[in-house]
Design a protein around this motif. Structure first.
Motif, short mmCIF file in Angstrom:
data_model
loop_
_atom_site.label_atom_id
_atom_site.label_comp_id
_atom_site.label_asym_id
_atom_site.label_seq_id
_atom_site.Cartn_x
_atom_site.Cartn_y
_atom_site.Cartn_z
N ALA A 200 0.83 -1.21 0.00
CA ALA A 200 0.00 0.00 0.00
C ALA A 200 0.87 1.26 0.00
CB ALA A 200 -0.93 0.00 1.20
N ALA A 201 2.01 1.20 0.65
CA ALA A 201 2.92 2.35 0.66
C ALA A 201 3.51 2.58 -0.73
CB ALA A 201 4.02 2.15 1.69
N TRP A 202 3.86 1.50 -1.41
CA TRP A 202 4.37 1.64 -2.78
C TRP A 202 3.31 2.28 -3.67
CZ3 TRP A 202 9.26 1.50 -3.80
CH2 TRP A 202 10.12 0.65 -3.12
N LYS A 203 2.06 1.85 -3.47
CA LYS A 203 0.96 2.39 -4.28
C LYS A 203 0.83 3.90 -4.07
CE LYS A 203 -3.26 1.93 -2.85
NZ LYS A 203 -4.57 1.40 -2.44
N LEU A 204 0.82 4.33 -2.81
CA LEU A 204 0.65 5.76 -2.54
C LEU A 204 1.92 6.56 -2.85
CD1 LEU A 204 -1.59 5.81 0.66
CD2 LEU A 204 -2.23 6.00 -1.75
N LEU A 205 3.07 5.92 -2.75
CA LEU A 205 4.30 6.60 -3.17
C LEU A 205 4.22 6.91 -4.66
CD1 LEU A 205 7.16 7.65 -2.70
CD2 LEU A 205 7.99 5.28 -2.98
N GLY A 206 3.75 5.97 -5.44
CA GLY A 206 3.58 6.20 -6.86
C GLY A 206 2.58 7.31 -7.14
N LYS A 207 1.46 7.31 -6.42
CA LYS A 207 0.46 8.37 -6.60
C LYS A 207 1.05 9.74 -6.25
CE LYS A 207 -4.05 7.54 -6.02
NZ LYS A 207 -5.33 7.29 -5.32
N SER A 208 1.86 9.77 -5.21
CA SER A 208 2.49 11.03 -4.80
C SER A 208 3.44 11.53 -5.87
CB SER A 208 3.24 10.84 -3.47
OG SER A 208 2.37 10.43 -2.45
N HIS A 209 4.25 10.64 -6.40
CA HIS A 209 5.17 11.04 -7.47
C HIS A 209 4.40 11.56 -8.68
CE1 HIS A 209 9.08 10.10 -5.88
NE2 HIS A 209 8.74 8.85 -5.59
N GLY B 2 5.72 -1.97 -6.15
CA GLY B 2 4.51 -2.34 -5.43
C GLY B 2 3.79 -3.50 -6.06
N LEU B 3 3.77 -3.53 -7.38
CA LEU B 3 3.12 -4.63 -8.09
C LEU B 3 3.83 -5.95 -7.80
CD1 LEU B 3 0.90 -5.50 -10.06
CD2 LEU B 3 2.47 -4.95 -11.94
N GLU B 4 5.14 -5.94 -7.82
CA GLU B 4 5.91 -7.16 -7.52
C GLU B 4 5.60 -7.64 -6.11
OE1 GLU B 4 10.03 -6.23 -8.24
OE2 GLU B 4 9.61 -5.64 -10.32
N ARG C 6 3.59 -11.10 -5.09
CA ARG C 6 4.30 -12.08 -4.25
C ARG C 6 3.50 -12.38 -2.98
NH1 ARG C 6 8.66 -9.40 -3.45
NH2 ARG C 6 8.38 -8.87 -1.27
N LYS C 7 2.86 -11.35 -2.41
CA LYS C 7 2.12 -11.51 -1.16
C LYS C 7 0.68 -11.96 -1.37
CE LYS C 7 2.24 -8.26 1.79
NZ LYS C 7 2.14 -6.91 2.37
N GLY C 8 0.21 -11.96 -2.61
CA GLY C 8 -1.17 -12.33 -2.87
C GLY C 8 -2.16 -11.22 -2.53
N ASP C 9 -1.67 -9.98 -2.54
CA ASP C 9 -2.51 -8.81 -2.25
C ASP C 9 -3.22 -8.40 -3.54
OD1 ASP C 9 -3.62 -6.38 -1.56
OD2 ASP C 9 -1.77 -5.52 -0.76
N LYS C 10 -4.32 -9.10 -3.82
CA LYS C 10 -5.01 -8.96 -5.11
C LYS C 10 -5.57 -7.56 -5.34
CE LYS C 10 -4.40 -13.13 -6.57
NZ LYS C 10 -3.40 -13.34 -7.60
N GLU D 285 -5.29 -2.47 -8.44
CA GLU D 285 -5.22 -1.01 -8.47
C GLU D 285 -3.95 -0.54 -9.18
OE1 GLU D 285 -5.88 0.83 -4.63
OE2 GLU D 285 -7.36 -0.70 -4.14
N ILE D 286 -2.82 -1.11 -8.82
CA ILE D 286 -1.55 -0.69 -9.42
C ILE D 286 -1.53 -1.01 -10.90
CG2 ILE D 286 0.94 -1.11 -9.47
CD1 ILE D 286 0.86 -1.32 -6.41
N THR D 287 -2.08 -2.14 -11.29
CA THR D 287 -2.14 -2.49 -12.71
C THR D 287 -2.92 -1.43 -13.49
OG1 THR D 287 -1.98 -4.85 -12.20
CG2 THR D 287 -2.89 -4.27 -14.35
N VAL D 288 -4.02 -0.97 -12.93
CA VAL D 288 -4.81 0.10 -13.57
C VAL D 288 -3.99 1.39 -13.65
CG1 VAL D 288 -6.84 1.60 -13.30
CG2 VAL D 288 -7.05 -0.88 -12.96
N PHE D 289 -3.31 1.75 -12.56
CA PHE D 289 -2.50 2.96 -12.57
C PHE D 289 -1.42 2.91 -13.64
CE2 PHE D 289 -3.22 3.37 -7.70
CZ PHE D 289 -4.48 3.90 -7.90
N LEU D 290 -0.77 1.76 -13.76
CA LEU D 290 0.30 1.61 -14.74
C LEU D 290 -0.25 1.71 -16.18
CD1 LEU D 290 2.46 -1.14 -13.05
CD2 LEU D 290 3.21 1.19 -13.58
#
Length: 102
Positions: free
Chosen positions: A52-61, A77-79, A83-87, A92-97
Motif C-alpha cells: 500500500a505504501a508503494w501504491k501511494l508513493l507512486g500516486k504522490s510522485h 509495489g506490483l511485484e 508475491r504476497k497475494g494482495d489482489k 489497483e496498481i495495474t490500472v494505474f500503470l
C-alpha cells in the motif's frame, strides 16, 4: 490521528513503517506531496513489502508530475502485491500503470 500527533510520535523515537505510512497518507491528504513522498520512502525502506505504501508513493510522485518515479514505485509495489497475494493492490496498481502508459 492528525499530523501533529503523528509527528510527535516520530519525534519520541516511535519510528515504524506503519507510522511512516500514516504520516505519508496524512500529508498526501493535506496536499503536502513532498512530505508525503519522504515518509512513504522511509516506510518502504523499513518494510519493502508494504504494498500500500508503494501504491501511494507512486500516486504522490504522479502528483508531482514525476512519471518515471511513479512508474518505478508502482512496479515495485506490483511485484510485492503479486508475491504476497494482495489482489486488491495488484489490481489497483495495474490500472494505474495502464493509465500512465496512455
Amino acid at each position: 490521528m492528525n499530523i501533529d500527533a503523528l509527528e510527535k510520535m516520530l519525534a519520541k523515537g516511535n519510528d515504524s513503517a506503519m507510522l511512516r505510512f500514516g504520516l505519508g497518507k496524512a500529508y498526501l491528504d493535506d496536499k503536502n506531496i513532498e512530505a508525503a513522498i519522504e515518509h512513504f520512502k522511509h516506510c518502504v525502506a523499513q518494510d519493502p513489502d508494504y504494498s500500500a505504501a508503494w501504491k501511494l508513493l507512486g500516486k504522490s510522485h504522479l502528483q508531482m508530475d514525476d512519471k518515471a518515479s511513479a512508474e518505478s514505485a508502482w512496479q515495485s509495489g506490483l511485484e510485492v502485491a503479486m508475491r504476497k497475494g494482495d489482489k486488491q493492490t495488484e489490481k489497483e496498481i495495474t490500472v494505474f500503470l495502464k493509465k500512465l502508459k496512455k
